[in-house]
Design a protein around this motif. Structure first.
Motif, PDB file in Angstrom:
ATOM      1  N   VAL A  66      75.257  32.137  90.848  1.00 32.98           N
ATOM      2  CA  VAL A  66      75.438  32.584  92.219  1.00 32.98           C
ATOM      3  C   VAL A  66      74.320  33.143  93.342  1.00 32.98           C
ATOM      4  CG1 VAL A  66      77.585  32.547  93.529  1.00 32.98           C
ATOM      5  CG2 VAL A  66      78.014  31.831  91.958  1.00 32.98           C
ATOM      6  N   GLU A  67      73.497  32.076  94.097  1.00 35.61           N
ATOM      7  CA  GLU A  67      72.958  33.454  94.761  1.00 35.61           C
ATOM      8  C   GLU A  67      74.121  34.524  95.254  1.00 35.61           C
ATOM      9  OE1 GLU A  67      69.525  32.380  97.989  1.00 35.61           O
ATOM     10  OE2 GLU A  67      70.334  30.569  96.589  1.00 35.61           O
ATOM     11  N   VAL A  68      73.307  35.929  95.296  1.00 39.24           N
ATOM     12  CA  VAL A  68      73.300  36.563  96.083  1.00 39.24           C
ATOM     13  C   VAL A  68      72.774  37.260  97.320  1.00 39.24           C
ATOM     14  CG1 VAL A  68      74.375  38.934  96.359  1.00 39.24           C
ATOM     15  CG2 VAL A  68      74.143  37.837  93.820  1.00 39.24           C
ATOM     16  N   LYS A  69      73.902  36.597  98.377  1.00 37.24           N
ATOM     17  CA  LYS A  69      72.697  37.255  99.690  1.00 37.24           C
ATOM     18  C   LYS A  69      72.673  38.751 100.004  1.00 37.24           C
ATOM     19  CE  LYS A  69      72.430  32.531 101.595  1.00 37.24           C
ATOM     20  NZ  LYS A  69      70.902  32.337 100.812  1.00 37.24           N
ATOM     21  N   LEU A  70      72.124  39.494  99.668  1.00 35.52           N
ATOM     22  CA  LEU A  70      71.785  40.779 100.357  1.00 35.52           C
ATOM     23  C   LEU A  70      71.578  41.818 102.106  1.00 35.52           C
ATOM     24  CD1 LEU A  70      70.153  42.605  97.182  1.00 35.52           C
ATOM     25  CD2 LEU A  70      72.742  42.492  97.907  1.00 35.52           C
ATOM     26  N   ASP A  71      71.934  42.671 102.353  1.00 32.39           N
ATOM     27  CA  ASP A  71      71.517  42.958 103.681  1.00 32.39           C
ATOM     28  C   ASP A  71      71.208  43.952 103.237  1.00 32.39           C
ATOM     29  OD1 ASP A  71      71.656  43.385 106.463  1.00 32.39           O
ATOM     30  OD2 ASP A  71      73.447  43.316 106.868  1.00 32.39           O
ATOM     31  N   PRO A  72      69.726  44.528 104.052  1.00 28.19           N
ATOM     32  CA  PRO A  72      69.168  45.450 103.397  1.00 28.19           C
ATOM     33  C   PRO A  72      69.970  46.586 104.466  1.00 28.19           C
ATOM     34  CG  PRO A  72      67.666  43.588 104.712  1.00 28.19           C
ATOM     35  CD  PRO A  72      68.848  43.480 104.628  1.00 28.19           C
ATOM     36  N   LYS A  73      70.627  46.824 105.319  1.00 29.78           N
ATOM     37  CA  LYS A  73      71.389  47.690 105.919  1.00 29.78           C
ATOM     38  C   LYS A  73      72.610  48.075 104.856  1.00 29.78           C
ATOM     39  CE  LYS A  73      70.577  45.538 110.063  1.00 29.78           C
ATOM     40  NZ  LYS A  73      70.952  44.991 111.664  1.00 29.78           N
TER      41      LYS A  73
END
Length: 167
Positions: free
Chosen positions: A96-103
């Protein structure tokens, strides 16, 4: 000393408040609420821009790529239920691709980096002579043993108090 501190704080408060009432030669006050609000907004904007620039520089220095290009991160679970993260999908399983928020990323300094150099076994041996870390099995066993001894002493004292009070 206590009264001197009260006096010093009182003088400082009176000095700051007087800046709102004392006037310059041109008739304006030395300090006004609009000046305070404008200055604080400018300082807030500078801090926000500084922290975002610093974060972007830190990300780009760690990854050696511009922070505008984002690499993909995939996660997958093995048969034992352990989650794994990688920059490539797992070839034999569902990733599963994980989307990370830099904040949302927090960087924490590692306490023991010996595992990164591949010398984790030697650090465990040397760790007994040095100051023990939180994750040292010897120190964890000692903490549990000390807690058990403290529990036993508390139970003994409680029993003694109950015997004295006739319970």
């Amino acid at each position: 000393m206590k009264y001197f501190t009260y006096l010093a704080v009182s003088v400082m408060i009176i000095a700051v408040i007087s800046l709102f009432y004392l006037k310059k030669p041109n008739g304006e006050t030395w300090l006004s609420t609009s000046v305070v609000i404008n200055e604080s907004q400018q300082i807030k904007d500078k801090i926000i821009s500084f922290t975002s620039n610093t974060f972007e520089q830190a990300v780009s220095s760690v990854s050696n790529t511009p922070s505008t290009t984002r690499s993909k991160i995939f996660k997958w679970q093995d048969r034992q239920g352990q989650w794994h993260f990688s920059d490539t999908p797992h070839p034999n399983g569902k990733s599963v691709e994980v989307k990370l928020d830099p904040k949302d990323i927090n960087v924490v300094v590692a306490q023991d980096t010996a595992i990164l150099s591949g010398s984790s076994k030697s650090s465990a041996v040397n760790n007994t002579s040095a100051t023990p870390t939180v994750y040292d099995p010897v120190s964890i066993k000692k903490v549990f043993d000390d807690a058990e001894k403290a529990k036993q002493k508390l139970e003994q004292r409680t029993k003694q108090l109950n015997d004295l009070n006739g319970f």
